[in-house]
Write a protein that holds these residues in place. Structure first.
Motif, PDB file in Angstrom:
ATOM      1  N   ARG A  97       0.838  -1.205   0.000  1.00  0.00           N
ATOM      2  CA  ARG A  97       0.000   0.000   0.000  1.00  0.00           C
ATOM      3  C   ARG A  97       0.871   1.252   0.000  1.00  0.00           C
ATOM      4  NH1 ARG A  97      -3.377   1.139   4.356  1.00  0.00           N
ATOM      5  NH2 ARG A  97      -1.566   0.650   5.642  1.00  0.00           N
ATOM      6  N   SER A  98       0.356   2.287  -0.666  1.00  0.00           N
ATOM      7  CA  SER A  98       1.099   3.551  -0.718  1.00  0.00           C
ATOM      8  C   SER A  98       1.385   4.094   0.666  1.00  0.00           C
ATOM      9  CB  SER A  98       0.299   4.581  -1.526  1.00  0.00           C
ATOM     10  OG  SER A  98       0.096   4.137  -2.841  1.00  0.00           O
ATOM     11  N   ALA A  99       0.462   3.857   1.606  1.00  0.00           N
ATOM     12  CA  ALA A  99       0.630   4.366   2.960  1.00  0.00           C
ATOM     13  C   ALA A  99       1.786   3.690   3.688  1.00  0.00           C
ATOM     14  CB  ALA A  99      -0.660   4.169   3.753  1.00  0.00           C
ATOM     15  N   ASP A 100       2.326   2.613   3.107  1.00  0.00           N
ATOM     16  CA  ASP A 100       3.418   1.880   3.740  1.00  0.00           C
ATOM     17  C   ASP A 100       4.714   1.947   2.941  1.00  0.00           C
ATOM     18  OD1 ASP A 100       1.564   0.978   5.670  1.00  0.00           O
ATOM     19  OD2 ASP A 100       0.982  -0.694   4.386  1.00  0.00           O
ATOM     20  N   MET A 101       4.772   2.835   1.941  1.00  0.00           N
ATOM     21  CA  MET A 101       5.905   2.829   1.019  1.00  0.00           C
ATOM     22  C   MET A 101       6.634   4.166   0.990  1.00  0.00           C
ATOM     23  SD  MET A 101       5.834  -0.206  -0.396  1.00  0.00           S
ATOM     24  CE  MET A 101       6.604  -0.181  -2.014  1.00  0.00           C
ATOM     25  N   TRP A 102       7.955   4.098   0.935  1.00  0.00           N
ATOM     26  CA  TRP A 102       8.791   5.219   0.511  1.00  0.00           C
ATOM     27  C   TRP A 102       8.931   5.079  -0.997  1.00  0.00           C
ATOM     28  CZ3 TRP A 102      11.415   8.649   3.986  1.00  0.00           C
ATOM     29  CH2 TRP A 102      11.239   8.352   5.348  1.00  0.00           C
ATOM     30  N   MET A 103       8.607   6.124  -1.767  1.00  0.00           N
ATOM     31  CA  MET A 103       8.568   5.993  -3.217  1.00  0.00           C
ATOM     32  C   MET A 103       9.372   7.092  -3.898  1.00  0.00           C
ATOM     33  SD  MET A 103       4.565   4.893  -3.765  1.00  0.00           S
ATOM     34  CE  MET A 103       4.847   4.373  -5.453  1.00  0.00           C
ATOM     35  N   ASP A 104      10.189   6.678  -4.847  1.00  0.00           N
ATOM     36  CA  ASP A 104      10.860   7.618  -5.728  1.00  0.00           C
ATOM     37  C   ASP A 104       9.865   8.050  -6.804  1.00  0.00           C
ATOM     38  OD1 ASP A 104      12.767   9.112  -7.031  1.00  0.00           O
ATOM     39  OD2 ASP A 104      13.970   7.415  -7.701  1.00  0.00           O
ATOM     40  N   ARG A 105      10.179   9.119  -7.517  1.00  0.00           N
ATOM     41  CA  ARG A 105       9.286   9.529  -8.594  1.00  0.00           C
ATOM     42  C   ARG A 105       9.419   8.580  -9.780  1.00  0.00           C
ATOM     43  NH1 ARG A 105      11.940  12.924 -12.475  1.00  0.00           N
ATOM     44  NH2 ARG A 105      14.092  13.400 -11.902  1.00  0.00           N
ATOM     45  N   ILE A 106       8.440   8.577 -10.645  1.00  0.00           N
ATOM     46  CA  ILE A 106       8.478   7.757 -11.848  1.00  0.00           C
ATOM     47  C   ILE A 106       9.462   8.378 -12.830  1.00  0.00           C
ATOM     48  CG2 ILE A 106       7.100   6.798 -13.729  1.00  0.00           C
ATOM     49  CD1 ILE A 106       4.625   7.252 -11.925  1.00  0.00           C
ATOM     50  N   ARG A 107      10.331   7.566 -13.388  1.00  0.00           N
ATOM     51  CA  ARG A 107      11.341   8.074 -14.311  1.00  0.00           C
ATOM     52  C   ARG A 107      11.193   7.401 -15.674  1.00  0.00           C
ATOM     53  NH1 ARG A 107      15.423  10.581 -11.149  1.00  0.00           N
ATOM     54  NH2 ARG A 107      15.157  10.125  -8.926  1.00  0.00           N
ATOM     55  N   LEU A 108      11.189   8.210 -16.707  1.00  0.00           N
ATOM     56  CA  LEU A 108      11.256   7.686 -18.063  1.00  0.00           C
ATOM     57  C   LEU A 108      12.716   7.475 -18.413  1.00  0.00           C
ATOM     58  CD1 LEU A 108       9.891   7.060 -20.845  1.00  0.00           C
ATOM     59  CD2 LEU A 108      10.327   9.467 -21.411  1.00  0.00           C
ATOM     60  N   ARG A 109      13.060   6.245 -18.807  1.00  0.00           N
ATOM     61  CA  ARG A 109      14.424   5.943 -19.200  1.00  0.00           C
ATOM     62  C   ARG A 109      14.506   6.025 -20.720  1.00  0.00           C
ATOM     63  NH1 ARG A 109      17.869   6.656 -15.592  1.00  0.00           N
ATOM     64  NH2 ARG A 109      16.520   5.503 -14.165  1.00  0.00           N
TER      65      ARG A 109
END
Length: 271
Positions: A97-109
């Motif tokens: 769940r998002s409430a339990d995650m540290w998240m980096d931003r989405i990156r286009l490679r």
């Protein structure tokens, strides 16, 4: 190559997924939300490059024009609300769940095949472990191609080096220097002693692997650009429990070295 990967099956609890990843597993995920996410990213690319075939756009554009459009596409992907919603839905489907995650931003490679397109954000990175830079052994990388890959135009992984030291320059790497134009990440000081495993997964498949895996991007002279999207996460339960991959050759994992500034904390991810 199929035997090198483990496919996630519905019902796999997140604790088991984390344990497998920190043990070196390369895990493949697939569902309708991942397919929708890839479709949305391809729509952004088609709109930005004004073609239904962005992988060949480099052949008809100057280096400066291609770089400008590629960087614009990267910004659009990072800021797209629908992509962000789909990413959160993807992780939720696997029990994260998002409430339990540290998240980096989405990156286009974006990795073009032309050598004259030299922007530092549009280059394949030399062999590296992400944990050399982040200092976070609980970090997981998520990687997905948007178009078909080739053995010469993909990512290479060295599973056999997961627990073997590789000489690297992480002790001298500095985030502030990277911001000023220095190396984006620490990299290996020598070529790996074995041939890397080419990742040949299909568009719409999502690969998860420990950030402690040695990996690199590669390209060729085919005239085809490699486009993919990726991100990084840390599950809060892993952080609190002190779980993570082995640190076999990086700087000591200390709070002062850990790059939590790269991640959005759980309370903001859930907002």
């Amino acid at each position: 190559m199929a035997e090198a990967f483990r496919r996630w099956t519905p019902g796999d609890p997140p604790e088991a997924v984390s344990a497998a990843l920190f043990d070196g597993a390369l895990m493949l995920f697939g569902n309708a939300t991942i397919t929708a996410l890839a479709d949305r990213a391809r729509t952004i690319l088609a709109e930005t490059f004004q073609t239904d075939d962005p992988v060949r756009a480099e052949n008809s554009l100057s280096a400066s024009t291609f770089s400008r459009l590629a960087l614009l596409a990267r910004r659009r992907v990072a800021e797209d609300a629908e992509l962000a919603r789909l990413w959160h839905a993807v992780f939720a489907a696997f029990g994260f769940r998002s409430a339990d995650m540290w998240m980096d931003r989405i990156r286009l490679r974006v990795v073009p095949s032309r050598r004259d397109i030299g922007h530092r954000r549009l280059q394949a990175i030399a062999p590296h472990r992400d944990t050399w830079g982040s200092g976070i052994q609980a970090q997981v990388n998520w990687w997905m191609p948007l178009y078909p890959l080739a053995d010469t135009r993909t990512m290479l992984v060295w599973p056999e080096l997961f627990r073997r030291p590789v000489p690297n320059d992480s002790a001298d790497w500095c985030f502030e220097a990277a911001r000023r134009g220095g190396p984006l990440l620490p990299t290996a000081c020598v070529e790996p002693p074995a041939k890397g495993l080419p990742v040949r997964i299909a568009p719409g498949e999502l690969l998860a692997f420990s950030a402690a895996h040695l990996h690199r991007g590669i390209t060729d002279g085919s005239g085809l650009t490699r486009f993919g999207i990726d991100t990084r996460t840390v599950w809060e339960a892993d952080r609190l429990a002190g779980r993570g991959a082995p640190n076999v050759d990086g700087p000591p994992t200390t709070p002062a070295r850990q790059m939590w500034r790269w991640f959005t904390p759980p309370e903001r991810c859930a907002a």
